[in-house]
Design a protein around this motif. Structure first.
Motif, mmCIF file in Angstrom:
data_model
loop_
_atom_site.group_PDB
_atom_site.id
_atom_site.type_symbol
_atom_site.label_atom_id
_atom_site.label_comp_id
_atom_site.label_asym_id
_atom_site.label_seq_id
_atom_site.Cartn_x
_atom_site.Cartn_y
_atom_site.Cartn_z
ATOM 1 N N THR B 31 -18.257 -11.165 72.174
ATOM 2 C CA THR B 31 -17.100 -11.320 72.043
ATOM 3 C C THR B 31 -16.386 -11.664 73.542
ATOM 4 N N GLY B 32 -15.169 -12.017 73.408
ATOM 5 C CA GLY B 32 -14.252 -12.019 74.412
ATOM 6 C C GLY B 32 -14.120 -13.221 75.356
ATOM 7 N N PHE B 33 -13.064 -14.173 74.690
ATOM 8 C CA PHE B 33 -12.663 -15.311 75.524
ATOM 9 C C PHE B 33 -12.569 -15.143 76.988
ATOM 10 N N GLU B 34 -11.776 -13.807 77.275
ATOM 11 C CA GLU B 34 -11.657 -13.574 78.564
ATOM 12 C C GLU B 34 -12.425 -12.605 79.331
ATOM 13 N N PHE B 35 -13.157 -11.522 78.670
ATOM 14 C CA PHE B 35 -14.073 -10.678 78.995
ATOM 15 C C PHE B 35 -15.496 -10.706 78.197
ATOM 16 N N PRO B 36 -16.258 -11.647 78.480
ATOM 17 C CA PRO B 36 -17.545 -11.791 77.778
ATOM 18 C C PRO B 36 -18.141 -10.473 77.511
ATOM 19 N N ASN B 37 -18.605 -10.123 76.464
ATOM 20 C CA ASN B 37 -19.504 -8.625 76.111
ATOM 21 C C ASN B 37 -20.471 -9.115 74.932
ATOM 22 N N ALA B 38 -21.372 -8.174 74.971
ATOM 23 C CA ALA B 38 -22.420 -8.478 73.906
ATOM 24 C C ALA B 38 -23.135 -6.953 73.640
ATOM 25 N N ALA B 39 -23.177 -7.014 72.310
ATOM 26 C CA ALA B 39 -23.786 -5.795 71.764
ATOM 27 C C ALA B 39 -24.387 -5.845 70.276
ATOM 28 N N PRO B 40 -25.468 -5.078 70.033
ATOM 29 C CA PRO B 40 -26.153 -5.444 68.846
ATOM 30 C C PRO B 40 -25.140 -4.647 67.637
ATOM 31 N N ILE B 41 -24.971 -5.738 66.555
ATOM 32 C CA ILE B 41 -23.914 -5.419 65.536
ATOM 33 C C ILE B 41 -24.519 -6.029 64.345
ATOM 34 N N GLY B 42 -24.708 -5.376 63.245
ATOM 35 C CA GLY B 42 -24.990 -5.845 61.879
ATOM 36 C C GLY B 42 -23.934 -6.679 61.350
ATOM 37 N N ILE B 43 -24.519 -8.021 60.873
ATOM 38 C CA ILE B 43 -23.326 -8.919 60.101
ATOM 39 C C ILE B 43 -23.693 -8.718 58.540
ATOM 40 N N ILE B 44 -22.930 -7.971 57.816
ATOM 41 C CA ILE B 44 -23.046 -7.571 56.528
ATOM 42 C C ILE B 44 -22.721 -8.815 55.494
ATOM 43 N N ARG B 45 -23.456 -9.049 54.798
ATOM 44 C CA ARG B 45 -23.309 -10.112 53.458
ATOM 45 C C ARG B 45 -23.328 -9.450 52.068
ATOM 46 N N LYS B 46 -22.187 -9.490 51.468
ATOM 47 C CA LYS B 46 -22.357 -9.011 49.914
ATOM 48 C C LYS B 46 -21.793 -10.054 49.222
ATOM 49 N N SER B 47 -22.378 -10.330 48.046
ATOM 50 C CA SER B 47 -21.970 -11.273 47.299
ATOM 51 C C SER B 47 -21.623 -12.617 47.895
ATOM 52 N N GLY B 48 -22.366 -12.761 48.737
ATOM 53 C CA GLY B 48 -22.226 -14.164 49.659
ATOM 54 C C GLY B 48 -21.246 -14.076 50.928
ATOM 55 N N ARG B 49 -20.224 -13.030 50.738
ATOM 56 C CA ARG B 49 -19.262 -13.032 51.636
ATOM 57 C C ARG B 49 -19.580 -12.213 53.028
ATOM 58 N N PRO B 50 -19.353 -12.702 54.055
ATOM 59 C CA PRO B 50 -19.818 -12.055 55.328
ATOM 60 C C PRO B 50 -18.718 -11.087 55.626
ATOM 61 N N PHE B 51 -19.099 -10.151 56.221
ATOM 62 C CA PHE B 51 -18.009 -9.097 57.109
ATOM 63 C C PHE B 51 -18.808 -8.192 58.093
ATOM 64 N N VAL B 52 -17.984 -7.605 58.766
ATOM 65 C CA VAL B 52 -18.275 -6.777 59.796
ATOM 66 C C VAL B 52 -17.468 -5.488 60.019
ATOM 67 N N ARG B 53 -18.325 -4.380 60.350
ATOM 68 C CA ARG B 53 -17.683 -3.278 60.558
ATOM 69 C C ARG B 53 -17.945 -2.605 62.186
ATOM 70 N N LEU B 54 -16.824 -2.455 62.943
ATOM 71 C CA LEU B 54 -16.839 -2.241 64.082
ATOM 72 C C LEU B 54 -16.156 -0.882 64.327
ATOM 73 N N PHE B 55 -16.929 -0.051 65.416
ATOM 74 C CA PHE B 55 -16.390 1.465 65.487
ATOM 75 C C PHE B 55 -15.343 1.265 66.740
ATOM 76 N N LYS B 56 -14.325 2.102 66.207
ATOM 77 C CA LYS B 56 -13.181 2.092 67.425
ATOM 78 C C LYS B 56 -13.611 2.645 68.873
ATOM 79 N N GLY B 57 -13.320 1.923 69.728
ATOM 80 C CA GLY B 57 -13.631 2.411 71.168
ATOM 81 C C GLY B 57 -14.509 1.452 71.847
ATOM 82 N N SER B 58 -15.187 0.673 71.179
ATOM 83 C CA SER B 58 -16.267 -0.045 71.774
ATOM 84 C C SER B 58 -15.527 -1.615 72.411
ATOM 85 N N HIS B 59 -16.030 -2.220 73.126
ATOM 86 C CA HIS B 59 -15.733 -3.169 73.711
ATOM 87 C C HIS B 59 -15.716 -4.318 72.896
ATOM 88 N N THR B 60 -16.635 -4.286 71.957
ATOM 89 C CA THR B 60 -16.590 -5.344 70.931
ATOM 90 C C THR B 60 -15.371 -5.150 70.038
#
Lengths: 207, 207
Positions: B31-60
């Motif tokens: 993530t981050g146009f301005e401040f690039p960052n990387a962290a392992p995160i699961g991309i969830i796909r249910k009934s074809g639709r992708p979404f993500v859950r990000l815990f508050k406070g992280s750089h991501t």
């Protein structure tokens, strides 16, 4: 005989490009010029050299003892993993490739396969250990449409399968606890195939 | 800007061909146009639709909250998995691809990457949930020389990393038992990179 993508001579086979790297690669091993069989088995690579350990009494062990060939099939289907652990696959699930001057069975579902000649075979009380010399290899482009992204659900099926075979041998309840844990993980992180695979595994164990 | 292999327009992106299937795909999210960052995160796909859950406070979480873009990077390097969990990656480990009319960071080490726009963002007390719309995607052929064969050692590093982050949050000793188990598995079934990854993880936890 069906065509199975690119074929290579012995000198061309770079095991790494087939994903058989240092450590233990979890493949489904097919054996048996005469009676094709398949079962999940790790291909071990240490200091570059590939070898395998086969427990006595299995079909794989019997075939390799007699014929000295095996194929490592790279498969990403969790249901096929569980099916090949506990059941005989149908003959229609194999295709045949040239090896040792004859036709050798590999899995149609494999993304890639490497046929090995087994050499320097050593027998212990419980197992056979053989060094592996690659003699034929191929990719099945048709099975490589999806990039295999790490999935904890798939991995959970793999772990559950290992623990299930240990449970069948020992009846130690600790393995059931592992299996329960991995069932939750497969259900949470896996797709439909992971769920089907765990259902079948539960059925096999009578859970 | 460097070239990153094939580029696709929105309509062309078939998430399945990038390995983002039903269930949770374990990627490293940049993530981050301005401040690039990387962290392992699961991309969830249910009934074809992708979404993500990000815990508050992280750089991501901070980057996505502000900029509404993320990239899922498909990576098979266990050491990069552990490094990106606990440390900031160097800016030299990113390359930049066009997305949202600007340059977006993806990982040079990725075999494939998909840049998503995050829409319908919902905030809860603990997390942000966003639906994902793919906007750019590419393969890095140079990183796809080795077929990624299932390896219980690699999988063990992934599990150990999950348990390590939980341990850091809770200090519950049960997670240390899991980590010990997976360290043994990584050591037995993994290659050099898996061993290095577990060494780093142990160092981070002070074990």
């Amino acid at each position: 005989m069906e065509d199975s993508g690119c074929r290579n001579t012995v000198l061309d086979i770079d095991l790494s490009s087939f994903g058989i790297l240092e450590g233990i690669s979890e493949t489904i091993v097919s054996t048996g010029f005469e009676f094709p069989n398949a079962a999940p088995i790790g291909i071990i690579r240490k200091s570059g050299r590939p070898f395998v350990r086969l427990f006595k009494g299995s079909h794989t062990w019997a075939n390799v003892s007699k014929e000295k060939y095996l194929a490592a099939n790279v498969v990403y289907d969790p249901l096929l993993l569980v099916r090949s652990t506990f059941f005989d696959l149908a003959i229609s699930e194999f295709e045949f490739v040239p090896a040792g001057g004859r036709s050798f069975p590999v899995l149609k579902e494999a993304s890639a396969w490497v046929v090995f000649k087994c050499v320097n075979i050593k027998n212990t009380d419980q197992a056979l250990v053989a060094e592996l010399v690659p003699v034929e290899a191929g990719f099945n482009e048709a099975n490589m449409k999806f990039l295999p992204v790490p999935n904890r659900g798939f991995n959970a099926v793999l772990e559950a399968t290992v623990h299930a075979t240990r449970y069948q041998l020992s009846r130690d309840e600790k393995y059931l606890e592992w299996i329960l844990h991995y069932e939750e993980l497969a259900s949470k992180c896996g797709g439909e195939k992971e769920k089907q695979a765990m259902e079948l595994l539960y059925k096999v164990l009578g859970l």
